[in-house]
Design an enzyme around this catalytic site. Structure first.
Site, mmCIF file in Angstrom:
data_model
loop_
_atom_site.group_PDB
_atom_site.id
_atom_site.type_symbol
_atom_site.label_atom_id
_atom_site.label_comp_id
_atom_site.label_asym_id
_atom_site.label_seq_id
_atom_site.Cartn_x
_atom_site.Cartn_y
_atom_site.Cartn_z
ATOM 1 N N LYS A 84 0.861 -1.175 0.000
ATOM 2 C CA LYS A 84 0.000 0.000 0.000
ATOM 3 C C LYS A 84 0.896 1.223 0.000
ATOM 4 O O LYS A 84 2.060 1.143 0.419
ATOM 5 C CB LYS A 84 -0.852 -0.007 1.280
ATOM 6 C CG LYS A 84 -2.135 0.769 1.189
ATOM 7 C CD LYS A 84 -3.288 -0.076 0.709
ATOM 8 C CE LYS A 84 -4.564 0.722 0.669
ATOM 9 N NZ LYS A 84 -5.708 -0.063 0.249
ATOM 10 N N GLY A 184 -21.791 5.587 4.951
ATOM 11 C CA GLY A 184 -20.944 6.096 3.861
ATOM 12 C C GLY A 184 -21.540 5.781 2.509
ATOM 13 O O GLY A 184 -21.744 4.615 2.163
ATOM 14 N N GLY A 186 -20.229 6.751 -0.526
ATOM 15 C CA GLY A 186 -19.217 7.117 -1.509
ATOM 16 C C GLY A 186 -19.221 6.145 -2.675
ATOM 17 O O GLY A 186 -20.265 5.593 -3.047
ATOM 18 N N HIS A 187 -18.048 5.914 -3.235
ATOM 19 C CA HIS A 187 -17.944 5.064 -4.425
ATOM 20 C C HIS A 187 -18.585 3.697 -4.222
ATOM 21 O O HIS A 187 -19.326 3.207 -5.065
ATOM 22 C CB HIS A 187 -16.476 4.884 -4.802
ATOM 23 C CG HIS A 187 -15.884 6.119 -5.399
ATOM 24 N ND1 HIS A 187 -15.312 7.103 -4.656
ATOM 25 C CD2 HIS A 187 -15.801 6.510 -6.692
ATOM 26 C CE1 HIS A 187 -14.889 8.067 -5.455
ATOM 27 N NE2 HIS A 187 -15.176 7.740 -6.696
ATOM 28 N N VAL A 188 -18.279 3.048 -3.089
ATOM 29 C CA VAL A 188 -18.799 1.698 -2.860
ATOM 30 C C VAL A 188 -20.210 1.753 -2.286
ATOM 31 O O VAL A 188 -21.121 1.053 -2.760
ATOM 32 C CB VAL A 188 -17.885 0.904 -1.898
ATOM 33 C CG1 VAL A 188 -18.434 -0.510 -1.693
ATOM 34 C CG2 VAL A 188 -16.453 0.840 -2.421
ATOM 35 N N TYR A 190 -22.604 3.853 -2.476
ATOM 36 C CA TYR A 190 -23.629 4.219 -3.453
ATOM 37 C C TYR A 190 -24.126 2.976 -4.204
ATOM 38 O O TYR A 190 -25.327 2.720 -4.308
ATOM 39 C CB TYR A 190 -23.054 5.252 -4.428
ATOM 40 C CG TYR A 190 -23.941 5.540 -5.607
ATOM 41 C CD1 TYR A 190 -24.987 6.455 -5.510
ATOM 42 C CD2 TYR A 190 -23.754 4.876 -6.824
ATOM 43 C CE1 TYR A 190 -25.819 6.710 -6.593
ATOM 44 C CE2 TYR A 190 -24.579 5.131 -7.915
ATOM 45 C CZ TYR A 190 -25.604 6.044 -7.786
ATOM 46 O OH TYR A 190 -26.429 6.288 -8.857
HETATM 47 P P1 NAD Z 1 -15.202 7.091 -0.723
HETATM 48 O O1 NAD Z 1 -14.227 8.071 -0.178
HETATM 49 O O2 NAD Z 1 -15.687 7.234 -2.106
HETATM 50 O O3 NAD Z 1 -16.521 7.044 0.208
HETATM 51 C C1 NAD Z 1 -16.502 7.123 1.579
HETATM 52 C C2 NAD Z 1 -17.721 7.916 1.988
HETATM 53 O O4 NAD Z 1 -17.773 7.917 3.415
HETATM 54 C C3 NAD Z 1 -17.647 9.388 1.544
HETATM 55 O O5 NAD Z 1 -18.847 9.738 0.879
HETATM 56 C C4 NAD Z 1 -17.467 10.137 2.841
HETATM 57 O O6 NAD Z 1 -18.066 11.419 2.835
HETATM 58 C C5 NAD Z 1 -18.139 9.204 3.825
HETATM 59 N N1 NAD Z 1 -17.738 9.415 5.205
HETATM 60 C C6 NAD Z 1 -16.538 9.826 5.693
HETATM 61 N N2 NAD Z 1 -16.586 9.910 7.029
HETATM 62 C C7 NAD Z 1 -17.833 9.536 7.389
HETATM 63 C C8 NAD Z 1 -18.497 9.419 8.637
HETATM 64 N N3 NAD Z 1 -17.897 9.719 9.787
HETATM 65 N N4 NAD Z 1 -19.777 8.990 8.642
HETATM 66 C C9 NAD Z 1 -20.408 8.697 7.492
HETATM 67 N N5 NAD Z 1 -19.841 8.803 6.282
HETATM 68 C C10 NAD Z 1 -18.565 9.217 6.239
HETATM 69 O O7 NAD Z 1 -14.539 5.661 -0.461
HETATM 70 P P2 NAD Z 1 -14.958 4.285 -1.138
HETATM 71 O O8 NAD Z 1 -14.094 4.043 -2.312
HETATM 72 O O9 NAD Z 1 -16.449 4.203 -1.279
HETATM 73 O O10 NAD Z 1 -14.478 3.268 -0.018
HETATM 74 C C11 NAD Z 1 -15.207 3.126 1.201
HETATM 75 C C12 NAD Z 1 -14.448 2.185 2.121
HETATM 76 O O11 NAD Z 1 -14.275 0.913 1.477
HETATM 77 C C13 NAD Z 1 -13.022 2.661 2.479
HETATM 78 O O12 NAD Z 1 -12.720 2.217 3.779
HETATM 79 C C14 NAD Z 1 -12.150 1.930 1.477
HETATM 80 O O13 NAD Z 1 -10.828 1.770 1.958
HETATM 81 C C15 NAD Z 1 -12.876 0.600 1.370
HETATM 82 N N6 NAD Z 1 -12.653 -0.102 0.114
HETATM 83 C C16 NAD Z 1 -12.960 0.492 -1.074
HETATM 84 C C17 NAD Z 1 -12.756 -0.194 -2.254
HETATM 85 C C18 NAD Z 1 -13.124 0.409 -3.580
HETATM 86 O O14 NAD Z 1 -13.171 -0.331 -4.578
HETATM 87 N N7 NAD Z 1 -13.420 1.676 -3.662
HETATM 88 C C19 NAD Z 1 -12.229 -1.490 -2.226
HETATM 89 C C20 NAD Z 1 -11.924 -2.087 -1.010
HETATM 90 C C21 NAD Z 1 -12.143 -1.376 0.165
#
Ligand code: NAD
Length: 371
Positions: A84, A184, A186-188, A190
C-alpha cells in the site's frame, strides 16, 4: 519520538519486508510505500492521499493497510502480495500532474515489487498520470486500456458477502424485507445501496458529505440518519462503507444489528479485543478484507488483461469464500476473523515452502498463472 529504533520496531511488529520513504521537493511529494509480504507475488495495493497530522500517523496507516492487503490477496486466491502507499497531503488542494509523476517514478524504481492503484483520496485520473512513468499501476482509465473504477466490483462482492453472512446467521441469504444501515455513500456505498434496494431491503444511510447522500437517496431511495446515530439504528445488518476503526469500545455496545458486513478497510479498531466483543454480543462479523476483496479482484483482473465481466463473476464468488470461512470457524470453534486469518496465512506458508524447495527454478510470470 523518543525511541530511536521505532521504525524498524513498527516493521517488526507486523512483519513487513520493506518500507520506502519518497520525497520530491519540486512537486511537494511526501509518500510512504509499505511492502508487507511478496511470497505470493508483487505487492499490490492502492495509494491513499490523506492530510495526515504527522508522519507517524501516515506510517502506521500504511503498515496496517499493507498487511491487510497481504491477507486479502491470499484468501482471494490471487497471486499477489500485500502493499500500500500513502501520500501526506490534502486531495482537494495538493494534487498536480508533477506530484503523480514523481510518485510514479518512485513506483517504477521498485521494478515491479509494488503495484499501485486507487484508494481513498485518489482517482482514475491520478492513476493515468502515474501510468506516464510506470507500468506498475492498475485502475487506469478504460481509454488507456484499464478497468476503471473498481468500486462497482467491490460493491457487488460486498453484497455477495452480506448474503453469505445472512445465510449463516438467519439461514436465508436474501435481504428482502430486512433492515440494513449503510455508513458512507461514496464510491462503494452508493452502488451497495443500489443492490440492496433492488433486492427488497429497507435501507438507512448516513454520510458527512451532503452531495453523496443526496445522490444516493435520489437514485436509489433510502432513509437518512445522522452520522452520529447510525450505530443506534434498529437494523438487521450494519454495512460500514466509510472509514476504519469504527467498531470500537464506544460503538459496539450501541449496535442493534445481528450481522456486520461492509466494505470499509480495518473496521475493527483492535482485531482481538473488538472481534471478541462482537462474538460476546452474538453479532456475526464478516471479515472486512474478505467482504471487500472485489476491488482487488478488479485491479488484479486489469493486470491479467481480463474483462470487467470476469471481475464481477469473481466478486460474486465472495459468497462461497465467506461460506468456507464460516465453516472453518465453526469447525475450529473460533471467530470468523480468526478463521480467515488462518486460511490466508496457511496459503502464504505453503507457497513459501514451495519456493524454498525448488530453489533455482524461475517462476513463470505470476500474472499469467492466475486462473
Ligand atoms: P469514498 O471516499 O468514495 O466514500 C466514503 C464515503 O464515506 C464518503 O462519501 C465520505 O463522505 C463518507 N464518510 C466519511 N466519514 C464519514 C463518517 N464519519 N460517517 C459517514 N460517512 C462518512 O470511499 P470508497 O471508495 O467508497 O471506499 C469506502 C471504504 O471501502 C473505504 O474504507 C475503502 O478503503 C474501502 N474499500 C474500497 C474499495 C473500492 O473499490 N473503492 C475497495 C476495497 C475497500
Amino acid at each position: 519520538m523518543s525511541n530511536d529504533n521505532y521504525v524498524f520496531e513498527e516493521l517488526g511488529k507486523r512483519d513487513h519486508e520493506q518500507v520506502v520513504f519518497c520525497r520530491d521537493a519540486a512537486s511537494g511529494l511526501r509518500a510512504i510505500i509499505g511492502i508487507h509480504n511478496t511470497v505470493l507475488g508483487p505487492a499490490l495495493g492502492g495509494c491513499r492521499m490523506y492530510p495526515y497530522r504527522n508522519e507517524h500517523e501516515a506510517l502506521i496507516d500504511v503498515l496496517r493497510l499493507s498487511r491487510g492487503m497481504t491477507y486479502k490477496a491470499s484468501i482471494a486466491g490471487l497471486n499477489l502480495g500485500g502493499g500500500k502507499a500513502v501520500i501526506i497531503g490534502d486531495p482537494k488542494k495538493d494534487k498536480s500532474e508533477a506530484l503523480w509523476r514523481a510518485f510514479g517514478r518512485f513506483v517504477q524504481g521498485l521494478a515491479g515489487r509494488y503495484i499501485t492503484a486507487e484508494d481513498s483520496g485518489t482517482s482514475i485520473r491520478d492513476m493515468d498520470f502515474i501510468r506516464m512513468e510506470t507500468d506498475h499501476v492498475s485502475g487506469v482509465s478504460p481509454a488507456l486500456g484499464g478497468s476503471g473504477d473498481p468500486s462497482p466490483v467491490t460493491a457487488l462482492g460486498a453484497f455477495a458477502g452480506m448474503r453469505a453472512a445472512l445465510k449463516k446467521q438467519f439461514g436465508k441469504d436474501t435481504v428482502a424485507g430486512l433492515k440494513v444501515a449503510v455508513q458512507g455513500c461514496g464510491h462503494v456505498g452508493y452502488h451497495l445501496v443500489g443492490h440492496l434496494v433492488k433486492a427488497g431491503a429497507r435501507v438507512t444511510v448516513c454520510d458527512v458529505d451532503e452531495h453523496a447522500l443526496k445522490r444516493t437517496v435520489q437514485d436509489h431511495g433510502a432513509v437518512i440518519v445522522s452520522p452520529e446515530t447510525i450505530y443506534d439504528a434498529d437494523v438487521d445488518v450494519f454495512a460500514p462503507c466509510a472509514m476504519g476503526g469504527i467498531l470500537n469500545d464506544n460503538t459496539i455496545p450501541r449496535l442493534r444489528c445481528a450481522v456486520i458486513a461492509g466494505a470499509a478497510n480495518n473496521q475493527l479498531a483492535d482485531e482481538r479485543i473488538h472481534g471478541a466483543m462482537l462474538v460476546a454480543r452474538d453479532i456475526l462479523y464478516a471479515p472486512d478484507y474478505v467482504v471487500n476483496a472485489g476491488g482487488l479482484m478488479s485491479v488484479a483482473g486489469e493486470l491479467e488483461r481480463g474483462s470487467q465481466e470476469r471481475a464481477l463473476l469473481r466478486a460474486e464468488g465472495i459468497y462461497d469464500l465467506l461460506t468456507s470461512v464460516f465453516a472453518r470457524a465453526d469447525a475450529e470453534h473460533i471467530p470468523a476473523y480468526d478463521a480467515a486469518l488462518r486460511m490466508a496465512q496457511e496459503r502464504i506458508d505453503s507457497i513459501a515452502r514451495v519456493r524454498r524447495t525448488f530453489v533455482g527454478v524461475t517462476p513463470v510470470d505470476h500474472l499469467q498463472r492466475v486462473t
